[in-house]
Structures are given as structure tokens and as C-alpha cells.
Design a protein around this motif. Structure first.
Motif, PDB file in Angstrom:
ATOM      1  N   SER A  65       0.705  -1.159  -0.127  1.00  0.00           N
ATOM      2  CA  SER A  65      -0.155   0.154  -0.323  1.00  0.00           C
ATOM      3  C   SER A  65       0.955   1.249   0.100  1.00  0.00           C
ATOM      4  O   SER A  65       0.253   2.436  -0.282  1.00  0.00           O
ATOM      5  CB  SER A  65      -1.091   0.024   1.431  1.00  0.00           C
ATOM      6  N   CYS A  66       2.063   1.369   0.390  1.00  0.00           N
ATOM      7  CA  CYS A  66       3.211   2.406   0.239  1.00  0.00           C
ATOM      8  C   CYS A  66       3.433   2.696  -1.299  1.00  0.00           C
ATOM      9  O   CYS A  66       3.757   3.699  -1.377  1.00  0.00           O
ATOM     10  CB  CYS A  66       4.352   1.851   0.904  1.00  0.00           C
ATOM     11  N   GLY A  72      -2.624   1.162  -3.487  1.00  0.00           N
ATOM     12  CA  GLY A  72      -3.472   0.702  -2.569  1.00  0.00           C
ATOM     13  C   GLY A  72      -4.022  -0.602  -3.354  1.00  0.00           C
ATOM     14  O   GLY A  72      -4.344  -0.566  -4.532  1.00  0.00           O
ATOM     15  N   LYS A 109      -2.087   5.592  -2.872  1.00  0.00           N
ATOM     16  CA  LYS A 109      -1.709   4.977  -1.853  1.00  0.00           C
ATOM     17  C   LYS A 109      -2.735   4.366  -0.924  1.00  0.00           C
ATOM     18  O   LYS A 109      -3.590   3.722  -1.273  1.00  0.00           O
ATOM     19  CB  LYS A 109      -0.295   5.183  -1.250  1.00  0.00           C
ATOM     20  N   TYR A 110      -2.275   4.762   0.365  1.00  0.00           N
ATOM     21  CA  TYR A 110      -3.317   4.216   1.477  1.00  0.00           C
ATOM     22  C   TYR A 110      -4.707   4.994   1.269  1.00  0.00           C
ATOM     23  O   TYR A 110      -5.833   4.503   2.081  1.00  0.00           O
ATOM     24  CB  TYR A 110      -2.686   4.897   2.820  1.00  0.00           C
ATOM     25  N   VAL A 168      -4.186   6.104   6.838  1.00  0.00           N
ATOM     26  CA  VAL A 168      -3.833   5.090   7.827  1.00  0.00           C
ATOM     27  C   VAL A 168      -3.317   5.650   9.215  1.00  0.00           C
ATOM     28  O   VAL A 168      -2.933   5.055  10.141  1.00  0.00           O
ATOM     29  CB  VAL A 168      -2.950   3.896   7.520  1.00  0.00           C
ATOM     30  N   GLN A 213       2.522   9.040   2.664  1.00  0.00           N
ATOM     31  CA  GLN A 213       2.872   7.781   3.298  1.00  0.00           C
ATOM     32  C   GLN A 213       1.939   7.559   4.717  1.00  0.00           C
ATOM     33  O   GLN A 213       2.334   6.706   5.454  1.00  0.00           O
ATOM     34  CB  GLN A 213       4.410   7.364   3.530  1.00  0.00           C
ATOM     35  N   SER A 261       4.223  -3.031   3.638  1.00  0.00           N
ATOM     36  CA  SER A 261       3.393  -1.907   4.175  1.00  0.00           C
ATOM     37  C   SER A 261       1.924  -2.572   4.576  1.00  0.00           C
ATOM     38  O   SER A 261       1.481  -3.273   3.686  1.00  0.00           O
ATOM     39  CB  SER A 261       3.363  -0.839   3.330  1.00  0.00           C
ATOM     40  N   HIS A 273      -2.331  -2.152   5.676  1.00  0.00           N
ATOM     41  CA  HIS A 273      -3.644  -1.414   5.611  1.00  0.00           C
ATOM     42  C   HIS A 273      -4.339  -2.027   6.680  1.00  0.00           C
ATOM     43  O   HIS A 273      -4.231  -3.083   7.003  1.00  0.00           O
ATOM     44  CB  HIS A 273      -4.177  -1.073   4.195  1.00  0.00           C
TER      45      HIS A 273
END
Length: 378
Positions: A24-25, A28, A210-211, A191, A187, A355, A357
């Protein structure tokens, strides 16, 4: 708010039935909500051919969704295509005459740090603070910031190793010195619990891919309400006007709100994706998300430590984000080997980044650690 469990949240991501997604870094996981949003966009083209009114509504929903996520007002959010453009827009509004210094960090993501370096032809002096003990020491900021500092730039969570900075203290030091503060939350957003009022920053950038569970091409720039530009933004376009639909080629009027940092037409597919991801996140207690992810990171670190793996991270007593950076001899080879087993990680430099989530589980941790126990390198 009724708390959504990780298991319920995971149900939005069918791809996780056969994939351990620990990247996810980088990007996603794909959700059913994302698929629905893409269909909505295509259907709008079929039904209305050129539905710009509908599309602009999607952009505004994404803007409002991100504002709510970070505790800002929608008028404090500019839509930009990526973090580099957001950083450039901020840098372009600094005069740099009496305050030429841009203070950054060795673990700043290049997409941000290289923008600061790009200001040297305007007289900027870029100072990189060291990554002492794999983290940013607030006391080093205190020693470095001065009356010559125009901007202090700090990532909320480092892309390299997940290290978290004491951002509120850093922005406070900048403010006391008369400097402005820029936070890279790429980043972290989605989250990590973010409240820009508590952080006290002047600017913050994050992106959707990403997240935040969206796609590339769509990012958000928070600009603290009331902050005055020392110069007008260098890069502009019709969406940076008070009335974009006036279509006046002779007028260069910048609105007071953050939209003054916007440029051309936003990426509409990415706007739909951003809205979809933010809607998924809007039903979550982000503090509960942090706790869940923190447990997964700790479990992974303990298991891999027993296997003899070493990590690039701050000491245990310092805060980290949703990532564990693991040293391996050939990160690209390791990432490829894991991908063949449907375990997705992200290689960077001398590490692979695992990474997490809210959709990740203890079973994901067990699967990744079992694979790395088997892995012996190239």
C-alpha cells in the motif's frame, strides 16, 4: 460512528482472496468501490457524452472528502496532479530574498526534495538534515532553523523506512523562527490520524493512489487558510482562476482560497477513484486503523527478527508508520520471488518494504513470514 472491523473492511477487496497485498506504500489494493466508480464514469460518458458538470461534482466530492479526513475546510484544499506539483506551487510563492534556506531531511522523498533543489537557480540554499538513527531528530531541526529559513519540509512518515517525525514540534519550531512548514503526508493519509490544526502546518500534501485507495494522477494540497503568498504561483491555468468558466485569456485573477494553486483540467478518472477511496475510509475510526496496523507491524518484526532478518527503522521506542523496511541482498529479486507466490511488497534501495492497511490480517503476516523463511536470495 459504528466501528467497522478489519474483516468487514477487507470484504471490499475481493482481490485479497488470493493475494497478500503488502504494498500500500506504493499502490493501494483494488476495491469493489473503485470498480463501481470507474463504471460510473464510463456510464456518464455514454449517457451524457461530455458531462463536465457531473465530473466537476466528483472533483468537489473528493476535495471535501480529503478535507474532512485531515480536519480542514474544503476551501483550504487544492487539487494537484501529484506531490511534486504541490511542492513546486508552494516553493514558487516564496520570495527567498531575505530567507533563502529550505530545510529538508535526508529521508525526504525525492519527489519533494528535488523540487526544493530545483529552486537553487532562484537563490535557494537547501539544507538536508541527517537521518540520525534512521529518524529525524527534532533537536537537529531546532539547531538548524534560523531567521534565514524560508521553509521547513518534513514527511509525516518516511517512504524509506516508516519513521514518523514529531511534526507538531517541527512546525512549532518553524513558526517560532518565522519560517513556513510543509508536510508530506503521502505515506500516512488514510492510515494515520491527521488533524492539520494539531499539526500546525502551513502546507500538507498527499495523494490518492496509496493508502487513500485511489489511482495515480490526483493529489491534494492543503494550504492553511489566511496564509499569504509572497509571490503568485508560477504555474497556473484556468482552474486557478476565481471563475474558471469565465474563459478570459486577458485576466490572471487568483482566488483567496487554496484553488489558486490549481492549474489545468484535473484527471477525471482519478477523481472518481479518489472519491471512492475516501468514501471507504470515511466509515473508519482512523485511530482504530492505526492500532490494528501497529499490531501487524510489530508481529511481523518479531517473526522476521527470529528468522534473522534485519530492519531499517528507528529504535523501538520511536514511533513508526504502517511500514516495515527489511534488508535483503537483492530487493528487486526478493520482491519478484514473493510476487510469484502472490505476496506483493515494494522494493526500494537496499530493502523490501512491507506496508499494511486496515484490510491486512494476521494471516497475511504469517504467509509473508513463511515465504521469507523459505527465501534464500538469488
Amino acid at each position: 460512528m459504528t466501528e467497522t472491523s478489519p474483516a468487514v473492511f477487507r470484504g471490499n477487496f475481493p482481490m485479497l482472496a488470493d493475494t497478500v497485498h503488502l504494498a500500500s506504500c506504493s499502490q493501494g489494493a483494488r476495491s469493489t468501490r473503485l470498480d463501481e466508480a470507474m463504471r460510473e464514469m464510463l456510464d456518464s460518458m455514454r449517457e451524457h457524452a461530455a458531462p463536465w458538470g457531473i465530473w466537476m461534482g466528483e472533483v468537489e466530492r473528493a476535495r471535501s472528502g480529503f478535507a474532512a479526513l485531515i480536519g480542514a475546510a474544503p476551501e483550504e484544499i487544492a487539487i494537484v496532479p501529484n506531490a511534486s506539483v504541490g511542492a513546486y506551487q508552494v516553493a514558487s510563492t516564496l520570495s527567498l530574498r531575505e530567507r533563502p534556506e529550505l530545510l529538508t531531511w535526508e529521508l525526504e522523498f525525492p519527489s519533494i526534495a528535488q523540487v526544493w533543489l530545483g529552486q537553487r537557480d532562484r537563490g535557494a540554499e537547501v539544507t538536508h538534515l541527517p537521518a540520525t538513527d534512521a529518524r529525524l531528530r527534532t533537536e537537529e531541526v531546532a539547531a538548524a532553523v534560523s531567521g534565514r529559513t524560508a521553509l521547513v519540509s518534513v514527511p509525516l512518515v518516511s517512504y524509506a523506512n516508516g519513521a514518523r517525525a514529531e511534526v507538531a514540534e517541527v512546525t512549532g519550531l518553524a513558526r517560532e523562527a518565522g519560517a513556513r512548514s510543509f508536510v508530506d503526508a503521502y505515506q500516512a493519509a488514510g492510515v494515520v490520524d491527521i488533524d492539520v490544526r494539531r499539526l500546525g502546518c502551513d502546507y500538507l500534501v498527499a495523494g490518492a493512489l496509496k493508502y487513500l485507495l485511489g489511482l495515480p494522477g490526483f493529489a491534494f494540497l492543503y494550504v492553511r487558510g489566511g496564509i499569504e503568498d509572497q509571490r503568485t504561483p508560477s504555474l497556473t491555468g484556468w482552474f486557478g482562476r476565481r471563475d474558471p468558466f469565465a474563459f478570459d485569456p486577458h485576466e490572471l485573477d487568483f482566488p483567496c482560497e487554496a484553488r489558486r494553486f490549481e492549474t489545468g483540467t484535473p484527471a477525471i478518472p482519478a477523481a472518481y477513484a479518489a472519491r471512492a477511496g475516501l468514501e471507504l475510509l470515511s466509515g473508519l475510526d482512523i485511530a482504530a486503523v492505526e492500532r490494528h496496523i501497529g499490531g501487524l507491524v510489530q508481529d511481523t518484526a518479531e517473526r522476521l527478527n527470529e528468522l534473522g532478518y534485519r530492519f531499517y527503522r528507528p529504535a523501538a521506542e520511536f514511533a513508526t508508520g504502517p511500514m516495515l523496511a527489511v534488508y535483503v541482498e537483492d530487493p528487486e529479486h526478493a520482491a519478484g520471488w514473493l510476487a510469484q507466490r502472490r505476496i506483493v511488497v515494494s522494493a526500494r534501495g537496499s530493502v523490501i518494504r512491507l506496508s499494511f492497511h486496515y484490510y491486512n490480517t494476521a494471516e497475511d503476516v504469517a504467509a509473508a513470514c513463511a515465504a521469507l523463511a523459505e527465501y534464500r536470495g538469488p
